[in-house]
Design an enzyme around this catalytic site. Structure first.
Site, PDB file in Angstrom:
ATOM      1  N   LYS A   9       0.830  -1.205   0.000  1.00 17.97           N
ATOM      2  CA  LYS A   9       0.000   0.000   0.000  1.00 17.97           C
ATOM      3  C   LYS A   9       0.871   1.264   0.000  1.00 17.97           C
ATOM      4  O   LYS A   9       2.100   1.188   0.173  1.00 17.97           O
ATOM      5  CB  LYS A   9      -0.937  -0.051   1.216  1.00 17.97           C
ATOM      6  N   TYR A  49     -12.513  -2.261  -3.225  1.00 17.85           N
ATOM      7  CA  TYR A  49     -13.018  -2.457  -1.858  1.00 17.85           C
ATOM      8  C   TYR A  49     -14.546  -2.378  -1.813  1.00 17.85           C
ATOM      9  O   TYR A  49     -15.108  -1.865  -0.830  1.00 17.85           O
ATOM     10  CB  TYR A  49     -12.399  -1.410  -0.927  1.00 17.85           C
ATOM     11  N   ASN A 112      -2.327  -0.156   7.063  1.00 16.37           N
ATOM     12  CA  ASN A 112      -1.695  -1.413   7.479  1.00 16.37           C
ATOM     13  C   ASN A 112      -0.718  -2.009   6.455  1.00 16.37           C
ATOM     14  O   ASN A 112      -0.465  -3.206   6.452  1.00 16.37           O
ATOM     15  CB  ASN A 112      -2.757  -2.420   7.929  1.00 16.37           C
ATOM     16  N   HIS A 115      -1.872  -5.701   1.703  1.00 12.09           N
ATOM     17  CA  HIS A 115      -3.167  -6.377   1.566  1.00 12.09           C
ATOM     18  C   HIS A 115      -2.901  -7.771   1.034  1.00 12.09           C
ATOM     19  O   HIS A 115      -1.928  -7.978   0.301  1.00 12.09           O
ATOM     20  CB  HIS A 115      -4.041  -5.613   0.559  1.00 12.09           C
ATOM     21  N   GLU A 126      -9.553 -10.453  -7.274  1.00 17.43           N
ATOM     22  CA  GLU A 126      -8.596  -9.352  -7.090  1.00 17.43           C
ATOM     23  C   GLU A 126      -7.481  -9.393  -8.130  1.00 17.43           C
ATOM     24  O   GLU A 126      -7.054  -8.348  -8.628  1.00 17.43           O
ATOM     25  CB  GLU A 126      -8.044  -9.409  -5.655  1.00 17.43           C
TER      26      GLU A 126
HETATM   27  P1  CMP Z   1      -7.215  -4.823   3.796  1.00 17.39           P
HETATM   28  O1  CMP Z   1      -6.726  -6.180   4.110  1.00 17.39           O
HETATM   29  O2  CMP Z   1      -6.679  -4.172   2.567  1.00 17.39           O
HETATM   30  O3  CMP Z   1      -8.827  -4.844   3.688  1.00 17.39           O
HETATM   31  C1  CMP Z   1      -9.646  -3.745   4.000  1.00 17.39           C
HETATM   32  C2  CMP Z   1      -8.879  -2.588   4.568  1.00 17.39           C
HETATM   33  O4  CMP Z   1      -9.639  -1.620   5.240  1.00 17.39           O
HETATM   34  C3  CMP Z   1      -7.935  -3.125   5.622  1.00 17.39           C
HETATM   35  O5  CMP Z   1      -6.901  -3.878   5.032  1.00 17.39           O
HETATM   36  C4  CMP Z   1      -7.525  -1.830   6.314  1.00 17.39           C
HETATM   37  O6  CMP Z   1      -6.576  -1.105   5.536  1.00 17.39           O
HETATM   38  C5  CMP Z   1      -8.821  -1.044   6.276  1.00 17.39           C
HETATM   39  N1  CMP Z   1      -9.557  -1.050   7.558  1.00 17.39           N
HETATM   40  C6  CMP Z   1      -9.689  -0.002   8.388  1.00 17.39           C
HETATM   41  N2  CMP Z   1     -10.452  -0.297   9.433  1.00 17.39           N
HETATM   42  C7  CMP Z   1     -10.828  -1.579   9.300  1.00 17.39           C
HETATM   43  C8  CMP Z   1     -11.642  -2.456  10.086  1.00 17.39           C
HETATM   44  N3  CMP Z   1     -12.229  -2.065  11.212  1.00 17.39           N
HETATM   45  N4  CMP Z   1     -11.802  -3.726   9.625  1.00 17.39           N
HETATM   46  C9  CMP Z   1     -11.222  -4.130   8.464  1.00 17.39           C
HETATM   47  N5  CMP Z   1     -10.463  -3.313   7.680  1.00 17.39           N
HETATM   48  C10 CMP Z   1     -10.256  -2.056   8.093  1.00 17.39           C
END
Ligand code: CMP
Length: 152
Positions: A9, A49, A112, A115, A126
């Site tokens: 990311k 998303y 984070n 992904h 995806e």
């Molecule tokens: P990712 O695995 O890319 O999938 C959805 C993304 O939304 C997640 O990583 C985070 O970057 C973001 N995110 C933020 N808050 C939440 C949450 N409460 N639960 C899941 N994803 C979240």
């Protein structure tokens, strides 16, 4: 042999972590089958998303994901889906095991760093979201043509 989708990311790219993070996947005997750098548009974020668009965290997620380029990767290998999820660690970095990417680098749940697909269906969707079929190079075929110099 399985293929999954992984993404470094914007804060991972901006922090100069691309090489180090790809190293973790390749060191686990996974292979890069497709790779590109791309800055998500708002439309990309809504499409990729789609399941999160209505969630309260989506506006923050959209802002984060469109702030700079990400690196999109199709990763192949035995149990690639589970392996990449284990290497990345839990979505919430506070719950991620030591030695995982999110434990080591992620500043928050939203930002984070990486992904990965959570199952076979999402992996297919995806990978197809970011790559055309002729941009994907299954590892065995590439190995046969180019030769693998790694001593097993
Ligand atoms: P990712 O695995 O890319 O999938 C959805 C993304 O939304 C997640 O990583 C985070 O970057 C973001 N995110 C933020 N808050 C939440 C949450 N409460 N639960 C899941 N994803 C979240």
């Amino acid at each position: 042999m399985e293929m999954t989708f992984a993404m470094i990311k914007p804060n991972g790219v901006a922090s100069g972590l691309v090489g180090r993070l790809i190293e973790r996947y390749e060191s686990a005997r996974l292979s890069i089958c497709a790779l590109k750098m791309h800055q998500m548009t708002s439309a990309d974020a809504h499409g990729f998303y789609a399941e999160h668009v209505e969630k309260p965290f989506f506006p923050e997620l959209e802002e984060y994901m469109t702030a700079g380029p990400s690196v999109m990767i199709a990763v192949g290998g035995e149990n690639a889906i589970a392996k990449v999820r284990a290497i990345n660690g839990a979505t919430n970095p506070e719950k991620a095991e030591p030695g995982t990417i999110r434990h080591d680098f992620a500043p928050s749940m939203t930002e984070n760093v990486v992904h990965s697909s959570d199952g076979k269906e999402s992996a297919a969707r995806e990978i197809g979201f970011w790559f055309k079929e002729n941009e994907i190079y299954p590892h065995e075929a590439a190995c046969q043509r180019a030769g693998c110099i790694m001593k097993k």
